[in-house]
Scaffold this active site. Structure first.
Site, PDB file in Angstrom:
ATOM      1  N   TYR A 136       0.591  -1.512   0.483  1.00 16.61           N
ATOM      2  CA  TYR A 136      -0.315  -0.425   0.158  1.00 16.61           C
ATOM      3  C   TYR A 136       0.713   1.508   0.077  1.00 16.61           C
ATOM      4  CZ  TYR A 136       1.054   0.770   5.083  1.00 16.61           C
ATOM      5  OH  TYR A 136       1.640   1.020   6.551  1.00 16.61           O
ATOM      6  N   ARG A 152       8.036   3.367  -5.037  1.00 18.75           N
ATOM      7  CA  ARG A 152       8.138   2.964  -4.181  1.00 18.75           C
ATOM      8  C   ARG A 152       7.018   1.219  -3.694  1.00 18.75           C
ATOM      9  NH1 ARG A 152       8.378   5.321   1.729  1.00 18.75           N
ATOM     10  NH2 ARG A 152       5.521   5.621   1.663  1.00 18.75           N
ATOM     11  N   ARG A 171      -9.218 -19.717  -1.358  1.00 24.60           N
ATOM     12  CA  ARG A 171      -7.303 -19.604   0.219  1.00 24.60           C
ATOM     13  C   ARG A 171      -6.134 -20.841  -0.089  1.00 24.60           C
ATOM     14  NH1 ARG A 171      -5.103 -20.728   5.263  1.00 24.60           N
ATOM     15  NH2 ARG A 171      -5.061 -18.469   5.737  1.00 24.60           N
ATOM     16  N   HIS A 194      -2.153 -20.970   0.814  1.00 24.54           N
ATOM     17  CA  HIS A 194      -0.905 -20.288   0.970  1.00 24.54           C
ATOM     18  C   HIS A 194      -0.115 -20.476  -0.650  1.00 24.54           C
ATOM     19  CE1 HIS A 194      -1.930 -20.848   4.836  1.00 24.54           C
ATOM     20  NE2 HIS A 194      -0.622 -20.189   5.436  1.00 24.54           N
ATOM     21  N   LYS A 239       6.430  -2.038   1.715  1.00 24.31           N
ATOM     22  CA  LYS A 239       5.116  -1.494   2.345  1.00 24.31           C
ATOM     23  C   LYS A 239       4.100  -2.546   2.453  1.00 24.31           C
ATOM     24  CE  LYS A 239       2.934   3.903   3.236  1.00 24.31           C
ATOM     25  NZ  LYS A 239       3.385   3.676   4.701  1.00 24.31           N
ATOM     26  N   GLU A 280      12.262   2.726  14.171  1.00 27.17           N
ATOM     27  CA  GLU A 280      11.576   3.928  13.522  1.00 27.17           C
ATOM     28  C   GLU A 280       9.843   3.646  14.358  1.00 27.17           C
ATOM     29  OE1 GLU A 280       9.950   2.297   9.101  1.00 27.17           O
ATOM     30  OE2 GLU A 280      10.006   0.318   9.811  1.00 27.17           O
ATOM     31  N   LEU A 322      11.199   1.820   7.210  1.00 24.75           N
ATOM     32  CA  LEU A 322      10.709   1.734   5.871  1.00 24.75           C
ATOM     33  C   LEU A 322      11.686   3.345   5.565  1.00 24.75           C
ATOM     34  CD1 LEU A 322       7.724   1.868   3.453  1.00 24.75           C
ATOM     35  CD2 LEU A 322       7.299   3.386   5.286  1.00 24.75           C
TER      36      LEU A 322
HETATM   37  N1  PLP Z   1       7.751   3.907   8.890  1.00 29.31           N
HETATM   38  C1  PLP Z   1       6.540   3.020   9.213  1.00 29.31           C
HETATM   39  C2  PLP Z   1       6.486   2.397   9.592  1.00 29.31           C
HETATM   40  C3  PLP Z   1       5.087   3.926   7.953  1.00 29.31           C
HETATM   41  O1  PLP Z   1       4.450   3.209   8.340  1.00 29.31           O
HETATM   42  C4  PLP Z   1       5.294   5.203   7.372  1.00 29.31           C
HETATM   43  C5  PLP Z   1       3.918   5.807   7.136  1.00 29.31           C
HETATM   44  O2  PLP Z   1       2.876   5.536   7.514  1.00 29.31           O
HETATM   45  C6  PLP Z   1       6.779   6.287   7.452  1.00 29.31           C
HETATM   46  C7  PLP Z   1       8.001   5.000   8.308  1.00 29.31           C
HETATM   47  C8  PLP Z   1       7.014   7.506   7.137  1.00 29.31           C
HETATM   48  O3  PLP Z   1       6.988   7.016   6.000  1.00 29.31           O
HETATM   49  P1  PLP Z   1       6.295   8.395   4.959  1.00 29.31           P
HETATM   50  O4  PLP Z   1       6.863   9.582   5.194  1.00 29.31           O
HETATM   51  O5  PLP Z   1       6.678   7.489   2.861  1.00 29.31           O
HETATM   52  O6  PLP Z   1       4.861   8.403   4.481  1.00 29.31           O
END
Ligand code: PLP
Length: 281
Positions: free
Chosen positions: A33, A52, A100, A102, A147, A179, A203
């Site tokens: 997403y 991304r 369903r 895997h 993501k 993070e 991320l």
């Molecule tokens: N890290 C995580 C786990 C996130 O879910 C997000 C955004 O939702 C970010 C960092 C920040 O990313 P961005 O600046 O692209 O929104």
């Protein structure tokens, strides 16, 4: 104007939008997403979000059905239909509908969903006073640069933070900062910005990239390196960054004040630079 959804080729009011219960996104979280902020009808760094999205999809072998120009046309259409000037666009791409199992289905027909929702600025008190955060163990998998829809550890940590009276959980893996549950984390020490270097543990935030570029262009030193948990408690300032929160000061960590316990000067400057950037685009 209603909130708008797009599902596999069709725009419709959000509350009318549905997908099959056999969608692998629903069954397995088998998808990826993006969340894109729109300022004054202009998506912020759309290309970075689309690339991304493409990288995330490729990393889990979901074929991307559109070229960037086609994504852009769809997003423009949704923005026009919703007529919101300030909104957030959510894009979700799953491996599609299949009984369903895997194993991946032989032929993959991704499900593409987008939503367009109005978005207000953060409440002023959060920005002016800063928020509380707690540190929690990072229990996620080893590919957090994707993501992915699988957000269970993030949700559990965010909920735990909330129950402790905090806005965000700052995640720690093997003694080092990764993070937030939905944000990147930046420390300020002796006037310099300090944040973990990109790796498969976090991320590559679009906001992170913008903030680091802004800092460098304003002569603020940026260090991207492993950050020990202990350095968080010794930081002069701390802030969270992300698409929906922009630059958000953290003024309490694990119940203790960060620095002087109020948003610090560098954090405020970074927020101002960022706000100026998004409002001149
Ligand atoms: N890290 C995580 C786990 C996130 O879910 C997000 C955004 O939702 C970010 C960092 C920040 O990313 P961005 O600046 O692209 O929104």
């Amino acid at each position: 104007m209603p909130n708008i959804a797009y599902v596999n080729g069709e725009f419709l009011p959000l509350e009318k939008a549905t997908v099959s219960i056999e969608d692998r996104g629903f069954q397995f979280g088998d998808g990826v997403y993006e969340v894109i902020r729109v300022y004054g009808r202009t998506p912020f760094r759309l290309n970075a979000h689309l690339s991304r999205l493409s990288q995330s999809a490729q990393a889990i072998s979901i074929p991307v059905p559109f070229e960037p120009k086609e994504w852009e046309a769809l997003i423009r259409e949704g923005l026009q239909q919703s007529a919101y000037s300030e909104c957030k666009v959510y894009i979700q791409m799953t491996r599609g509908v299949a009984p369903r199992d895997h194993l991946f289905p032989e032929a993959s027909h991704p499900t593409i969903v987008m939503t367009f929702r109005e978005m207000a600025d953060l409440p002023l008190h959060m920005v002016e006073q800063g928020v509380a955060a707690v540190t929690l163990p990072d229990l996620r998998w080893a590919r957090c640069s994707i993501k992915s829809l699988n957000l269970l550890p993030n949700l559990l940590a965010k909920q735990e933070a909330n129950q402790a009276g905090a806005f965000e959980a700052i995640l720690i893996k093997d003694g080092f900062l990764t993070e937030g549950t939905s944000s990147n984390v930046v420390l300020v020490k002796n006037g310099a910005l300090l944040t973990p270097a990109l790796s498969n543990q976090l991320l590559a935030g679009v906001t992170r990239q913008a903030i680091l570029e802004l800092a460098k262009s304003k002569g603020i030193v940026v260090e991207e390196r492993p950050v020990r948990e202990k350095e968080l408690t010794q930081a002069d300032e701390l802030f969270l960054i992300g698409t929906t929160i922009e630059v958000l000061p953290v003024t309490r960590l694990n119940g203790h004040p960060v620095g002087l316990g109020v948003p610090g000067p560098i954090t405020k400057r970074m927020r101002e630079y960022f706000r100026a950037l998004v409002h001149t685009k």
